[in-house]
Enzyme design. Structure first.
Site, mmCIF file in Angstrom:
data_model
loop_
_atom_site.group_PDB
_atom_site.id
_atom_site.type_symbol
_atom_site.label_atom_id
_atom_site.label_comp_id
_atom_site.label_asym_id
_atom_site.label_seq_id
_atom_site.Cartn_x
_atom_site.Cartn_y
_atom_site.Cartn_z
ATOM 1 N N ASN A 33 -22.105 -7.196 -32.812
ATOM 2 C CA ASN A 33 -22.887 -7.009 -34.038
ATOM 3 C C ASN A 33 -24.281 -6.452 -33.728
ATOM 4 O O ASN A 33 -25.107 -6.324 -34.618
ATOM 5 C CB ASN A 33 -22.989 -8.319 -34.835
ATOM 6 C CG ASN A 33 -23.897 -9.342 -34.188
ATOM 7 O OD1 ASN A 33 -24.296 -9.178 -33.031
ATOM 8 N ND2 ASN A 33 -24.231 -10.401 -34.910
ATOM 9 N N GLY A 101 -7.999 -18.533 -32.519
ATOM 10 C CA GLY A 101 -6.950 -18.229 -33.502
ATOM 11 C C GLY A 101 -6.284 -16.898 -33.185
ATOM 12 O O GLY A 101 -5.051 -16.772 -33.250
ATOM 13 N N LYS A 104 -4.085 -17.348 -30.195
ATOM 14 C CA LYS A 104 -2.858 -18.069 -30.548
ATOM 15 C C LYS A 104 -1.857 -17.113 -31.216
ATOM 16 O O LYS A 104 -0.674 -17.096 -30.877
ATOM 17 C CB LYS A 104 -3.213 -19.216 -31.494
ATOM 18 C CG LYS A 104 -2.065 -20.169 -31.751
ATOM 19 C CD LYS A 104 -2.558 -21.329 -32.599
ATOM 20 C CE LYS A 104 -1.410 -22.288 -32.896
ATOM 21 N NZ LYS A 104 -1.838 -23.351 -33.801
ATOM 22 N N TYR A 144 -27.937 -23.669 -29.397
ATOM 23 C CA TYR A 144 -27.212 -23.007 -28.299
ATOM 24 C C TYR A 144 -26.384 -24.024 -27.522
ATOM 25 O O TYR A 144 -25.184 -23.830 -27.307
ATOM 26 C CB TYR A 144 -28.229 -22.326 -27.384
ATOM 27 C CG TYR A 144 -27.648 -21.485 -26.266
ATOM 28 C CD1 TYR A 144 -26.962 -20.298 -26.533
ATOM 29 C CD2 TYR A 144 -27.828 -21.854 -24.933
ATOM 30 C CE1 TYR A 144 -26.455 -19.517 -25.502
ATOM 31 C CE2 TYR A 144 -27.333 -21.071 -23.898
ATOM 32 C CZ TYR A 144 -26.649 -19.898 -24.187
ATOM 33 O OH TYR A 144 -26.157 -19.124 -23.164
#
Ligand SMILES: NC(=O)c1ccc[n+]([C@@H]2O[C@H](COP(=O)([O-])OP(=O)(O)OC[C@H]3O[C@@H](n4cnc5c(N)ncnc54)[C@H](O)[C@@H]3O)[C@@H](O)[C@H]2O)c1
Length: 151
Positions: A33, A101, A104, A144
């Site tokens: 980003n 995710g 997986k 953090y």
């Protein structure tokens, strides 16, 4: 051909990792980003046919097909990660959940970039894997430290 996702790929460590992966013949997807990363770090790779750059925030889900994931996305220096502590927490926690995710679903192997900060201000040197650490949960570094502990 191995399809490799590098999050935080425009950062300090990520850009060097992208270099090495391209040299090793991988098909690399660099996701960033650009909060602390810089396009100049990977500009020399943009002309490579097996290098792809995507602007994306890892705290949002990502649906791509990959075999390996290096999850490096996270501001690493205090001045940057303390700038927006909530976003830092989201990047670590939501970012890790989203990347796990993805791993997986695709069956990809994943590497999570952690930090010695997960031990906080430790009483034990060097820290062993069974040492739980001494993190201040409300201190200025907590976004953090706790984010990385959760990740
Ligand atoms: N450099 C070190 O000494 C060190 C030590 C311990 C751990 N680490 C970990 O290694 C990783 C890379 O560190 P670095 O030194 O290259 O830092 P860096 O700041 O140079 O790189 C981090 C990259 O992640 C990107 N990023 C930040 N938030 C993002 C988000 N939400 N979505 C997508 N991209 C995002 C940044 O724009 C940047 O390109 C980090 O996870 C850091 O915590 C670094």
């Amino acid at each position: 051909m191995e399809k490799v996702l590098v999050t935080g790929g425009a950062g300090f460590l990520g850009s060097h990792l992208c270099d090495q992966l391209i040299k090793a013949g991988a098909d690399v997807l660099c996701v960033d980003n650009f909060f602390t990363g810089d396009k100049r770090n990977i500009a020399h790779l943009l002309s490579q046919p097996y290098f792809e750059l995507m602007r994306h925030d890892v705290s949002f889900p990502l649906y791509v097909e990959v075999n390996k994931i290096y999850n490096l996305a996270c501001p690493a220096s205090p001045v940057h990660y303390q700038h927006d502590p909530v976003q830092t927490t989201k990047t670590s926690v939501h970012g890790a959940i989203n990347m796990l995710g993805l791993a997986k679903r695709t069956g990809a192997t994943i590497l999570q970039a952690s930090t010695s900060e997960v031990y906080g201000d430790p009483e034990v040197h060097p820290q062993t894997e069974n040492y739980w650490g001494r993190v201040n949960p409300i201190g200025p570094r907590s976004c953090y430290d706790e984010g990385k502990r959760c990740a």
